[in-house]
Design a protein around this motif. Structure first.
Motif, PDB file in Angstrom:
ATOM      1  N   ARG A 143     -27.703  27.670 119.528  1.00  0.00           N
ATOM      2  CA  ARG A 143     -26.810  26.491 119.606  1.00  0.00           C
ATOM      3  C   ARG A 143     -25.497  26.751 118.856  1.00  0.00           C
ATOM      4  NH1 ARG A 143     -30.213  20.955 118.746  1.00  0.00           N
ATOM      5  NH2 ARG A 143     -31.677  21.187 120.472  1.00  0.00           N
ATOM      6  N   THR A 144     -25.615  27.290 117.650  1.00  0.00           N
ATOM      7  CA  THR A 144     -24.402  27.683 116.908  1.00  0.00           C
ATOM      8  C   THR A 144     -24.713  28.946 116.120  1.00  0.00           C
ATOM      9  OG1 THR A 144     -25.061  26.413 114.957  1.00  0.00           O
ATOM     10  CG2 THR A 144     -23.634  25.275 116.534  1.00  0.00           C
ATOM     11  N   GLY A 145     -23.669  29.685 115.764  1.00  0.00           N
ATOM     12  CA  GLY A 145     -23.831  30.873 114.923  1.00  0.00           C
ATOM     13  C   GLY A 145     -24.019  32.138 115.737  1.00  0.00           C
ATOM     14  N   GLU A 146     -24.287  33.242 115.022  1.00  0.00           N
ATOM     15  CA  GLU A 146     -24.381  34.554 115.689  1.00  0.00           C
ATOM     16  C   GLU A 146     -25.613  35.315 115.232  1.00  0.00           C
ATOM     17  OE1 GLU A 146     -20.845  37.041 115.439  1.00  0.00           O
ATOM     18  OE2 GLU A 146     -19.688  35.182 115.242  1.00  0.00           O
ATOM     19  N   VAL A 147     -26.176  36.073 116.173  1.00  0.00           N
ATOM     20  CA  VAL A 147     -27.350  36.911 115.897  1.00  0.00           C
ATOM     21  C   VAL A 147     -26.966  38.350 116.208  1.00  0.00           C
ATOM     22  CG1 VAL A 147     -29.670  37.453 116.758  1.00  0.00           C
ATOM     23  CG2 VAL A 147     -29.032  35.078 116.321  1.00  0.00           C
ATOM     24  N   SER A 148     -27.442  39.299 115.387  1.00  0.00           N
ATOM     25  CA  SER A 148     -27.120  40.707 115.682  1.00  0.00           C
ATOM     26  C   SER A 148     -28.402  41.531 115.764  1.00  0.00           C
ATOM     27  CB  SER A 148     -26.183  41.281 114.621  1.00  0.00           C
ATOM     28  OG  SER A 148     -26.851  41.299 113.382  1.00  0.00           O
ATOM     29  N   TYR A 149     -28.244  42.771 116.270  1.00  0.00           N
ATOM     30  CA  TYR A 149     -29.386  43.674 116.463  1.00  0.00           C
ATOM     31  C   TYR A 149     -29.065  45.010 115.808  1.00  0.00           C
ATOM     32  CZ  TYR A 149     -30.020  40.255 120.144  1.00  0.00           C
ATOM     33  OH  TYR A 149     -30.130  39.077 120.833  1.00  0.00           O
ATOM     34  N   ARG A 150     -30.100  45.658 115.272  1.00  0.00           N
ATOM     35  CA  ARG A 150     -29.875  47.001 114.701  1.00  0.00           C
ATOM     36  C   ARG A 150     -29.507  47.980 115.806  1.00  0.00           C
ATOM     37  NH1 ARG A 150     -34.262  46.856 110.676  1.00  0.00           N
ATOM     38  NH2 ARG A 150     -33.204  46.558 108.701  1.00  0.00           N
ATOM     39  N   GLU A 151     -30.252  47.900 116.912  1.00  0.00           N
ATOM     40  CA  GLU A 151     -30.007  48.747 118.084  1.00  0.00           C
ATOM     41  C   GLU A 151     -29.848  47.815 119.266  1.00  0.00           C
ATOM     42  OE1 GLU A 151     -29.910  52.117 118.169  1.00  0.00           O
ATOM     43  OE2 GLU A 151     -30.235  52.168 116.014  1.00  0.00           O
ATOM     44  N   PRO A 152     -29.024  48.142 120.255  1.00  0.00           N
ATOM     45  CA  PRO A 152     -28.939  47.278 121.424  1.00  0.00           C
ATOM     46  C   PRO A 152     -30.316  47.172 122.080  1.00  0.00           C
ATOM     47  CG  PRO A 152     -27.350  49.079 121.541  1.00  0.00           C
ATOM     48  CD  PRO A 152     -28.221  49.352 120.358  1.00  0.00           C
ATOM     49  N   PRO A 153     -30.837  45.955 122.289  1.00  0.00           N
ATOM     50  CA  PRO A 153     -32.181  45.849 122.883  1.00  0.00           C
ATOM     51  C   PRO A 153     -32.185  46.277 124.345  1.00  0.00           C
ATOM     52  CG  PRO A 153     -31.251  43.662 122.477  1.00  0.00           C
ATOM     53  CD  PRO A 153     -30.242  44.651 121.997  1.00  0.00           C
ATOM     54  N   VAL A 200     -31.546  39.480 113.990  1.00  0.00           N
ATOM     55  CA  VAL A 200     -31.402  38.929 112.636  1.00  0.00           C
ATOM     56  C   VAL A 200     -30.102  38.120 112.629  1.00  0.00           C
ATOM     57  CG1 VAL A 200     -32.658  40.753 111.415  1.00  0.00           C
ATOM     58  CG2 VAL A 200     -30.227  41.019 111.838  1.00  0.00           C
ATOM     59  N   PRO A 201     -30.012  37.086 111.772  1.00  0.00           N
ATOM     60  CA  PRO A 201     -28.781  36.286 111.806  1.00  0.00           C
ATOM     61  C   PRO A 201     -27.601  37.034 111.197  1.00  0.00           C
ATOM     62  CG  PRO A 201     -30.257  35.488 110.103  1.00  0.00           C
ATOM     63  CD  PRO A 201     -30.986  36.591 110.800  1.00  0.00           C
ATOM     64  N   ARG A 202     -26.463  36.952 111.883  1.00  0.00           N
ATOM     65  CA  ARG A 202     -25.228  37.517 111.315  1.00  0.00           C
ATOM     66  C   ARG A 202     -24.515  36.442 110.485  1.00  0.00           C
ATOM     67  NH1 ARG A 202     -21.612  41.576 112.987  1.00  0.00           N
ATOM     68  NH2 ARG A 202     -22.575  41.869 114.988  1.00  0.00           N
ATOM     69  N   THR A 203     -24.651  35.181 110.964  1.00  0.00           N
ATOM     70  CA  THR A 203     -24.107  34.028 110.228  1.00  0.00           C
ATOM     71  C   THR A 203     -25.230  32.990 110.181  1.00  0.00           C
ATOM     72  OG1 THR A 203     -23.486  32.957 112.291  1.00  0.00           O
ATOM     73  CG2 THR A 203     -21.818  34.373 111.272  1.00  0.00           C
ATOM     74  N   SER A 204     -24.997  31.850 109.579  1.00  0.00           N
ATOM     75  CA  SER A 204     -25.980  30.772 109.693  1.00  0.00           C
ATOM     76  C   SER A 204     -26.107  30.438 111.173  1.00  0.00           C
ATOM     77  CB  SER A 204     -25.518  29.541 108.920  1.00  0.00           C
ATOM     78  OG  SER A 204     -25.668  29.800 107.535  1.00  0.00           O
ATOM     79  N   VAL A 205     -27.344  30.213 111.631  1.00  0.00           N
ATOM     80  CA  VAL A 205     -27.548  29.960 113.064  1.00  0.00           C
ATOM     81  C   VAL A 205     -28.430  28.733 113.282  1.00  0.00           C
ATOM     82  CG1 VAL A 205     -27.321  32.213 114.187  1.00  0.00           C
ATOM     83  CG2 VAL A 205     -29.450  31.641 113.059  1.00  0.00           C
ATOM     84  N   THR A 206     -28.183  28.095 114.430  1.00  0.00           N
ATOM     85  CA  THR A 206     -29.103  27.058 114.892  1.00  0.00           C
ATOM     86  C   THR A 206     -29.705  27.547 116.192  1.00  0.00           C
ATOM     87  OG1 THR A 206     -27.746  25.367 113.880  1.00  0.00           O
ATOM     88  CG2 THR A 206     -29.325  24.629 115.539  1.00  0.00           C
ATOM     89  N   LEU A 207     -31.033  27.695 116.191  1.00  0.00           N
ATOM     90  CA  LEU A 207     -31.741  28.216 117.362  1.00  0.00           C
ATOM     91  C   LEU A 207     -32.489  27.080 118.048  1.00  0.00           C
ATOM     92  CD1 LEU A 207     -33.120  31.338 115.490  1.00  0.00           C
ATOM     93  CD2 LEU A 207     -31.301  31.350 117.202  1.00  0.00           C
ATOM     94  N   GLU A 208     -32.672  27.225 119.348  1.00  0.00           N
ATOM     95  CA  GLU A 208     -33.260  26.151 120.147  1.00  0.00           C
ATOM     96  C   GLU A 208     -34.709  25.831 119.748  1.00  0.00           C
ATOM     97  OE1 GLU A 208     -31.345  24.500 122.371  1.00  0.00           O
ATOM     98  OE2 GLU A 208     -33.068  23.147 122.472  1.00  0.00           O
ATOM     99  N   VAL A 209     -35.490  26.848 119.374  1.00  0.00           N
ATOM    100  CA  VAL A 209     -36.945  26.620 119.145  1.00  0.00           C
ATOM    101  C   VAL A 209     -37.229  25.645 118.002  1.00  0.00           C
ATOM    102  CG1 VAL A 209     -37.992  28.662 120.098  1.00  0.00           C
ATOM    103  CG2 VAL A 209     -36.957  28.802 117.857  1.00  0.00           C
TER     104      VAL A 209
END
Ligand code: FAD
Ligand code: FES
Length: 421
Positions: A387-397, A412-421
């Motif tokens: 919903r808001t914020g950013e998520v990053s990956y160590r390797e491209p999935p 893993v979160p790159r910034t504070s995030v709001t996730l749907e679940v």
């Protein structure tokens, strides 16, 4: 006529020409737009919001389509009888989409659940042969319950071994994955641990048939000879192709197994062994095996000076492989940034801990149930809207999440995030 009115007429003329020119340009663009729109409708190409709405309505995107395959035959591949190959043919008789050697298939299975009924699960299995027009082959290791535990044995692998026979129908998604052999001529080193041999078999079979002169090494680690998959096939390839160097490494050979005859090296595969065996030149390394093997080997290869772009690996489950480059990643920085993860539907707002693993592990540790399959970024089951914020990956999935979504199992979160679940 005064010079002032002449000037006015000239300005008026220029303005009129400009207006005419703009109107004609606009009219052309409008006609092009209408033509494109009607062509898009003919081809059924949804754009922008239409596409998102369509896929939301269907619940799945086009990449998620499953196709019915029939098991043509089943072949046991090792002396321990724990790895079985399944040859799959499309039920509709239509051509098989080809694949890149190293890619995998995703299966949707109705596996038996503990209560006696069945439950849908998603699992990925690497293609274990070179691409061919007639069949797909996968090779599955039966996963027992961990020794001394009372948890159930692996659900999908045991279901395949015990219930899937010639004639069984399976729901299969098209081949995918970023882990596949390159087509250049740089020498290749394949490193396989245990069942990690499956994508290597595909790469090896393809390479020896399509690039017969390319220098190729396979370091294959197992506990003892009973675990070797397709031993006769590997030895036949090594005997036929002088440019293919087969190195069998047994960590715990049986008393009757003899070094030099049954295997080349005693112990686990590590960078010391590779440095000792490989002539000094540039290689592409492809690695697939248990998490501890990859977690130690990938950084060790980097330490040895192998460029990042020459180290390729695939995990069959959760693994935290730390590349040098990734050590300065947002995961490490997160400790000081006060990142907060909000699980919107569950109504939980939690401070992120960098040692929490992935967002999936973090959710589960906090009592939030999330659907998952491979837990390695390959199947897309844990895809969740951000919903808001950013998520990053160590390797491209391997699985590309829809725009505005992420894969919790490797994110893993790159910034504070709001996730749907
Ligand atoms: C891209 C990719 C390619 C792959 N290719 C292959 C391949 O070629 N061949 C292959 O064999 N596999 C492959 N895998 C792995 C495969 O997808 C499955 O993960 C594997 O078969 C195990 O699945 P399962 O359902 O049998 O076991 P699961 O049911 O997922 O269980 C896994 C293990 O956990 C144990 N367990 C069960 N419940 C618990 C519990 N409550 N607590 C702790 N432990 C528990 C089980 O006993 C078992 O040992 C691949 C995976 C990926 C991501
Ligand atoms: S569980 Fe498969 S991608 Fe996350």
């Amino acid at each position: 006529m005064t010079s002032f009115s002449l000037l006015l007429w000239i300005v008026f003329g220029i303005a009129l020409q400009l207006a005419l020119w703009l109107s004609i340009g606009f009219w052309h663009h409008w006609l092009n737009y209408l033509a494109l729109r009607s062509r898009g409708a003919e081809l059924n190409v949804p754009t922008g919001q239409d596409a998102r709405r369509a896929s939301e309505k269907a619940g799945v995107g086009p990449r998620q389509d499953f196709r019915t395959f029939r098991v043509d035959r089943k072949v046991m591949e090792d002396a321990a009888h724990s790895v079985c190959s399944f040859y799959l043919v499309p039920e509709d008789g239509q051509p098989l989409p080809t694949f890149l050697p190293g890619q995998f298939l995703t299966f949707r299975l109705d596996a038996p659940a503990s209560a006696g009924d069945s439950e849908q699960i998603i699992r990925c299995y690497s293609l274990s042969d070179a691409p061919c027009p007639d069949y797909y082959r996968i090779s599955i290791k039966r996963m027992p319950a961990p020794l001394g535990s009372d948890v159930p044995p692996g659900r999908s692998s045991n279901y395949f071994h015990d219930r899937i026979t010639a004639g069984s129908l399976l729901q299969v998604r098209v081949p995918s994955g970023h882990f596949h052999i390159d087509r250049g001529d740089t020498p290749v080193v394949l490193v396989a641990g245990g069942i990690g041999i499956t994508p290597m078999l595909s790469m090896l079979n393809w390479c020896l048939s399509e690039q017969p002169g390319r220098e190729l090494w396979l370091f294959y680690g197992v506990r003892d000879g009973r675990e070797l998959v397709m031993k006769a096939h590997l030895e036949a390839l090594a005997a036929k192709h002088p440019n293919f160097h087969l190195h069998l490494c047994f960590s715990n050979p049986l008393p009757e197994e003899i070094a030099g005859r049954d295997y080349q090296h005693r112990g686990r595969i590590d960078v010391g062994l590779l440095r000792m065996q490989l002539p000094f030149r540039s290689y592409h390394f492809y690695i697939c095996g248990p998490a501890p093997m990859m977690e130690s080997l990938v950084p060790a290869l980097e330490e040895w000076g192998v460029p990042d772009s020459h180290i390729h690996f695939e995990a069959f489950g959760p693994a935290s492989i730390k590349r040098k480059q990734a050590q300065a990643s947002p995961v490490a920085e997160a400790a000081d940034t006060g990142i907060v993860v909000t699980f919107a539907r569950s109504g939980k707002q939690l401070p992120w801990r960098p040692d929490a693993g992935s967002l999936l592990e973090f959710a589960e540790a906090n009592g939030i149930a999330v659907n998952s399959g491979c837990r390695a970024g390959s199947c897309g089951t844990c895809q969740t809207a951000i919903r808001t914020g950013e998520v990053s990956y160590r390797e491209p999935p391997d699985f590309d999440p829809e725009p505005g979504s992420c894969l919790l199992c490797v994110g893993v979160p790159r910034t504070s995030v709001t996730l749907e679940v």
